[in-house]
Design a protein around this motif. Structure first.
Motif, PDB file in Angstrom:
ATOM      1  N   PHE A 150       0.840  -1.194   0.000  1.00  0.00           N
ATOM      2  CA  PHE A 150       0.000   0.000   0.000  1.00  0.00           C
ATOM      3  C   PHE A 150       0.870   1.237   0.000  1.00  0.00           C
ATOM      4  CE2 PHE A 150      -3.481  -2.690   0.979  1.00  0.00           C
ATOM      5  CZ  PHE A 150      -4.653  -1.957   0.889  1.00  0.00           C
ATOM      6  N   LEU A 151       0.568   2.183  -0.873  1.00  0.00           N
ATOM      7  CA  LEU A 151       1.206   3.488  -0.826  1.00  0.00           C
ATOM      8  C   LEU A 151       0.408   4.477   0.013  1.00  0.00           C
ATOM      9  CD1 LEU A 151       2.477   3.869  -4.500  1.00  0.00           C
ATOM     10  CD2 LEU A 151       3.774   3.274  -2.455  1.00  0.00           C
ATOM     11  N   SER A 152      -0.762   4.061   0.479  1.00  0.00           N
ATOM     12  CA  SER A 152      -1.557   4.872   1.403  1.00  0.00           C
ATOM     13  C   SER A 152      -1.893   4.019   2.614  1.00  0.00           C
ATOM     14  CB  SER A 152      -2.839   5.373   0.727  1.00  0.00           C
ATOM     15  OG  SER A 152      -3.625   4.279   0.284  1.00  0.00           O
ATOM     16  N   LEU A 186       0.369  -2.994  -6.227  1.00  0.00           N
ATOM     17  CA  LEU A 186       0.298  -1.798  -5.401  1.00  0.00           C
ATOM     18  C   LEU A 186      -1.102  -1.204  -5.383  1.00  0.00           C
ATOM     19  CD1 LEU A 186       3.581   0.113  -6.315  1.00  0.00           C
ATOM     20  CD2 LEU A 186       2.958  -0.792  -4.076  1.00  0.00           C
ATOM     21  N   HIS A 187      -1.524  -0.831  -4.176  1.00  0.00           N
ATOM     22  CA  HIS A 187      -2.640   0.091  -4.002  1.00  0.00           C
ATOM     23  C   HIS A 187      -2.043   1.482  -4.182  1.00  0.00           C
ATOM     24  CE1 HIS A 187      -6.401   1.485  -1.704  1.00  0.00           C
ATOM     25  NE2 HIS A 187      -5.712   2.576  -1.990  1.00  0.00           N
ATOM     26  N   ALA A 188      -2.380   2.116  -5.281  1.00  0.00           N
ATOM     27  CA  ALA A 188      -1.704   3.347  -5.685  1.00  0.00           C
ATOM     28  C   ALA A 188      -2.562   4.568  -5.379  1.00  0.00           C
ATOM     29  CB  ALA A 188      -1.352   3.298  -7.166  1.00  0.00           C
ATOM     30  N   GLU A 189      -2.380   5.114  -4.189  1.00  0.00           N
ATOM     31  CA  GLU A 189      -2.927   6.418  -3.829  1.00  0.00           C
ATOM     32  C   GLU A 189      -1.892   7.122  -2.961  1.00  0.00           C
ATOM     33  OE1 GLU A 189      -7.543   6.849  -3.226  1.00  0.00           O
ATOM     34  OE2 GLU A 189      -6.857   5.088  -2.120  1.00  0.00           O
ATOM     35  N   SER A 190      -1.696   8.399  -3.191  1.00  0.00           N
ATOM     36  CA  SER A 190      -0.755   9.179  -2.413  1.00  0.00           C
ATOM     37  C   SER A 190      -1.303   9.425  -1.016  1.00  0.00           C
ATOM     38  CB  SER A 190      -0.474  10.517  -3.097  1.00  0.00           C
ATOM     39  OG  SER A 190       0.165  11.415  -2.211  1.00  0.00           O
ATOM     40  N   ASP A 191      -0.616   8.897  -0.003  1.00  0.00           N
ATOM     41  CA  ASP A 191      -1.085   9.077   1.371  1.00  0.00           C
ATOM     42  C   ASP A 191      -0.991  10.546   1.795  1.00  0.00           C
ATOM     43  OD1 ASP A 191      -1.974   7.613   3.864  1.00  0.00           O
ATOM     44  OD2 ASP A 191      -0.246   8.711   4.645  1.00  0.00           O
ATOM     45  N   ALA A 192       0.047  11.223   1.354  1.00  0.00           N
ATOM     46  CA  ALA A 192       0.184  12.628   1.728  1.00  0.00           C
ATOM     47  C   ALA A 192      -1.003  13.448   1.239  1.00  0.00           C
ATOM     48  CB  ALA A 192       1.487  13.183   1.161  1.00  0.00           C
ATOM     49  N   LEU A 193      -1.426  13.185   0.006  1.00  0.00           N
ATOM     50  CA  LEU A 193      -2.567  13.929  -0.533  1.00  0.00           C
ATOM     51  C   LEU A 193      -3.877  13.521   0.133  1.00  0.00           C
ATOM     52  CD1 LEU A 193      -1.787  14.033  -4.360  1.00  0.00           C
ATOM     53  CD2 LEU A 193      -1.695  15.929  -2.735  1.00  0.00           C
ATOM     54  N   LEU A 197      -6.083  16.040   2.506  1.00  0.00           N
ATOM     55  CA  LEU A 197      -7.405  16.456   2.032  1.00  0.00           C
ATOM     56  C   LEU A 197      -8.516  15.960   2.955  1.00  0.00           C
ATOM     57  CD1 LEU A 197      -6.872  15.844  -1.781  1.00  0.00           C
ATOM     58  CD2 LEU A 197      -7.212  18.068  -0.662  1.00  0.00           C
ATOM     59  N   ALA A 198      -8.347  14.755   3.517  1.00  0.00           N
ATOM     60  CA  ALA A 198      -9.349  14.241   4.455  1.00  0.00           C
ATOM     61  C   ALA A 198      -9.393  15.098   5.717  1.00  0.00           C
ATOM     62  CB  ALA A 198      -9.051  12.789   4.796  1.00  0.00           C
ATOM     63  N   ALA A 199      -8.238  15.513   6.213  1.00  0.00           N
ATOM     64  CA  ALA A 199      -8.204  16.362   7.406  1.00  0.00           C
ATOM     65  C   ALA A 199      -8.881  17.704   7.129  1.00  0.00           C
ATOM     66  CB  ALA A 199      -6.756  16.573   7.841  1.00  0.00           C
ATOM     67  N   GLU A 200      -8.616  18.274   5.964  1.00  0.00           N
ATOM     68  CA  GLU A 200      -9.277  19.531   5.592  1.00  0.00           C
ATOM     69  C   GLU A 200     -10.787  19.355   5.507  1.00  0.00           C
ATOM     70  OE1 GLU A 200      -7.783  21.107   1.960  1.00  0.00           O
ATOM     71  OE2 GLU A 200      -6.072  22.117   2.913  1.00  0.00           O
ATOM     72  N   ALA A 201     -11.233  18.235   4.923  1.00  0.00           N
ATOM     73  CA  ALA A 201     -12.669  17.991   4.771  1.00  0.00           C
ATOM     74  C   ALA A 201     -13.348  17.875   6.126  1.00  0.00           C
ATOM     75  CB  ALA A 201     -12.895  16.730   3.947  1.00  0.00           C
ATOM     76  N   ARG A 202     -12.712  17.195   7.062  1.00  0.00           N
ATOM     77  CA  ARG A 202     -13.305  17.051   8.401  1.00  0.00           C
ATOM     78  C   ARG A 202     -13.410  18.403   9.091  1.00  0.00           C
ATOM     79  NH1 ARG A 202     -13.849  11.908  10.507  1.00  0.00           N
ATOM     80  NH2 ARG A 202     -12.872  10.195   9.320  1.00  0.00           N
ATOM     81  N   PRO A 217      -8.818  12.425  -4.824  1.00  0.00           N
ATOM     82  CA  PRO A 217      -9.002  12.791  -6.228  1.00  0.00           C
ATOM     83  C   PRO A 217      -8.149  11.923  -7.147  1.00  0.00           C
ATOM     84  CG  PRO A 217      -7.516  14.333  -5.173  1.00  0.00           C
ATOM     85  CD  PRO A 217      -8.028  13.429  -4.081  1.00  0.00           C
ATOM     86  N   VAL A 218      -8.414  12.058  -8.437  1.00  0.00           N
ATOM     87  CA  VAL A 218      -7.674  11.293  -9.443  1.00  0.00           C
ATOM     88  C   VAL A 218      -6.179  11.550  -9.328  1.00  0.00           C
ATOM     89  CG1 VAL A 218      -7.245  11.102 -11.934  1.00  0.00           C
ATOM     90  CG2 VAL A 218      -9.604  11.076 -11.057  1.00  0.00           C
ATOM     91  N   VAL A 219      -5.769  12.786  -9.013  1.00  0.00           N
ATOM     92  CA  VAL A 219      -4.348  13.094  -8.939  1.00  0.00           C
ATOM     93  C   VAL A 219      -3.652  12.294  -7.844  1.00  0.00           C
ATOM     94  CG1 VAL A 219      -4.586  15.068  -7.373  1.00  0.00           C
ATOM     95  CG2 VAL A 219      -2.651  14.961  -8.973  1.00  0.00           C
ATOM     96  N   ALA A 220      -4.378  11.916  -6.788  1.00  0.00           N
ATOM     97  CA  ALA A 220      -3.767  11.072  -5.756  1.00  0.00           C
ATOM     98  C   ALA A 220      -3.422   9.694  -6.319  1.00  0.00           C
ATOM     99  CB  ALA A 220      -4.710  10.945  -4.563  1.00  0.00           C
TER     100      ALA A 220
END
Length: 467
Positions: A150-152, A186-193, A197-202, A217-220
């Protein structure tokens, strides 16, 4: 020649087309494919008149939660659901059980739990996590078909939970896996992104389905895919990217293939069937990561699939007890379990939408669900197509039988599915695994517990390493 079974009268899907043929089965293998085999030459005759005979689906991505979380989904219920969906083999993921399959000891524990409990044939993934580099080759020797990382953050609780890889572990792991000819997924999602973004949404209170989709998002996905492709090119590691959700990522992977990177990808039925609008409408039963995308992304995925840029389709069946899908005053959409239960419906969904609606050739579908999985995961000597000498793994489907999927049809331990209430215009009539009829739509599961472990043969391991 005397056969154990003849499957007669069906439209048989071969790699080069569809023809009305009889299939003779002996000793669990396909012994003959002919225009007609006399019924008196067989102990059993399966009449497939008016139906289509496909190679059994090989679902390379399921989570059956063993050991210790079989009350979420165990080998009995999970394999029964797959059999009812026309699957004849599967690969079980290393996480969502406790302990995760990141050591030989955990691998053997899982294998012992599966023995005699799976309706269809089965194999296991190993895992790549920080601290288990020395286990990788040993896991491959023990029978791991491939390795998952996992990358996230994969979530979960407890000291021994499956953990995401850091860049050093990923790079070193890929070098080691390349050395013995293994395959990394690989589970390919950027954990940093996604974490930011999840913290901002909360903080902003945007914690509904739309907020969840916006936080991943797709960019992650494309950022993580780009890193994986870079490492694969540098290390020579064979790479498989799981549950790709965006056309943007598919196009990146297609370009990497042209440059010589040994990479394949899978998508899932839910990315081909559903959108973020459906996730909002259905609720947490349609929550997954990466999330469902826009209608435009879905249409582009179908176009890329038809053009040959998607290698295979797998369910990513990720079940949980219903209470973990609950939302309410104390639980937002972000808190609900992120996984879709879909293993039983994969083939019927692809037939309904891909073949009957979008006119995808049946031979192309057969390669997506069986041929390509067998080739990539080292099973091509036994499974993957309808051919003399291979296992008699068949999905007999009725392309003229519509029905509404209800909870009562599902064999999952917990009948949760985003497809409940959907009208499907194709139905699995029977599933035959190594010459055994394991499911019919009339009788249900007819031969539980007879599945055998898969033996991948694509590795070039160093001799003499103790397991």
């Amino acid at each position: 020649m005397r056969y154990d079974m003849i499957v007669t009268g069906g439209d048989v899907v071969l790699p080069d087309g569809v023809r009305k043929l009889d299939i003779g089965i002996r000793g669990g293998k396909i012994a003959a494919i002919e225009a007609r085999i006399a019924p008196e030459e067989s102990a059993e005759v399966f009449h497939a008149d008016g139906k289509t005979v496909l190679p059994g689906m090989i679902d390379v991505h399921v989570h059956f939660n063993e050991p210790n979380l079989g009350h979420w989904e165990g080998f009995e219920s999970g394999s029964a659901a797959l059999a009812a969906g026309g699957c004849t083999a599967y690969l079980d993921m290393p996480l969502n059980g406790n302990p995760p399959t990141v050591s030989v000891e955990a691998f053997r524990q899982k294998a012992e739990l599966a023995a005699g409990r799976s309706t269809i044939d089965y194999g296991f993934w190993g895992g790549l996590v920080p601290g288990n580099l020395e286990q990788l080759e040993r896991l491959a020797r023990a029978g791991a078909a491939a390795f998952k990382a996992f990358l996230s953050d994969p979530g979960g609780e407890g000291e021994g939970r499956f953990r995401q890889v850091d860049d050093w572990t990923l790079y070193q792991g890929m070098k080691r896996i390349a050395a013995f000819g293994g395959l990394l997924a690989l589970h390919a999602e950027s954990d940093a992104l996604t974490a930011g973004l999840a913290a901002e949404a909360r903080i902003a209170g945007c914690t509904d389905a739309r907020g969840f989709a916006a936080s991943r998002p797709v960019v992650a996905e494309t950022e993580a895919v780009a890193k994986a492709l870079l490492y694969a090119r540098d290390t020579g590691c064979r790479l498989h990217l799981v549950h790709i959700s965006s056309a943007d990522a598919v196009e990146m992977i297609a370009e990497a293939k042209l440059k010589g990177v040994d990479v394949t990808l899978e998508t899932c039925p839910h990315y081909l069937m559903l959108t973020e609008d459906d996730m909002e409408r259905i609720g947490p039963a349609a929550k997954c990561a990466p999330p469902l995308r826009s209608a435009d992304q879905r249409e582009r995925l179908w176009r890329l699939l038809a053009e040959g840029h998607l290698d295979m389709v797998a369910s990513d069946h990720s079940p949980s007890p219903p209470e973990l899908k609950r939302t309410g005053p104390d639980r937002t959409f972000f808190d609900a379990w992120g996984g879709i239960s879909g293993a039983q419906s994969s083939l019927e969904l692809l037939l309904h939408e891909g073949v009957l609606t979008r006119k995808l050739p049946l031979s192309r579908l057969a390669d997506l669900i069986a041929g390509a999985p067998a080739r990539r995961f080292g099973l091509q000597g036994a499974k993957g197509s309808i051919a003399v000498g291979l296992d008699a793994d068949l999905a007999v489907v009725d392309l003229n039988r519509s029905y509404v999927l209800e909870k009562e049809h599902l064999f999952y331990r917990h009948p949760v599915s985003p497809y409940i209430g959907m009208t499907l215009n194709a139905r699995v009539a029977a599933t035959i695994c190594r010459g055994r009829t394991v499911y019919t739509s009339e009788a249900g599961i007819t031969a539980p517990g007879g599945g055998e472990p898969l033996m991948p043969v694509s590795l070039s391991l160093t001799p003499g390493l103790a397991t």
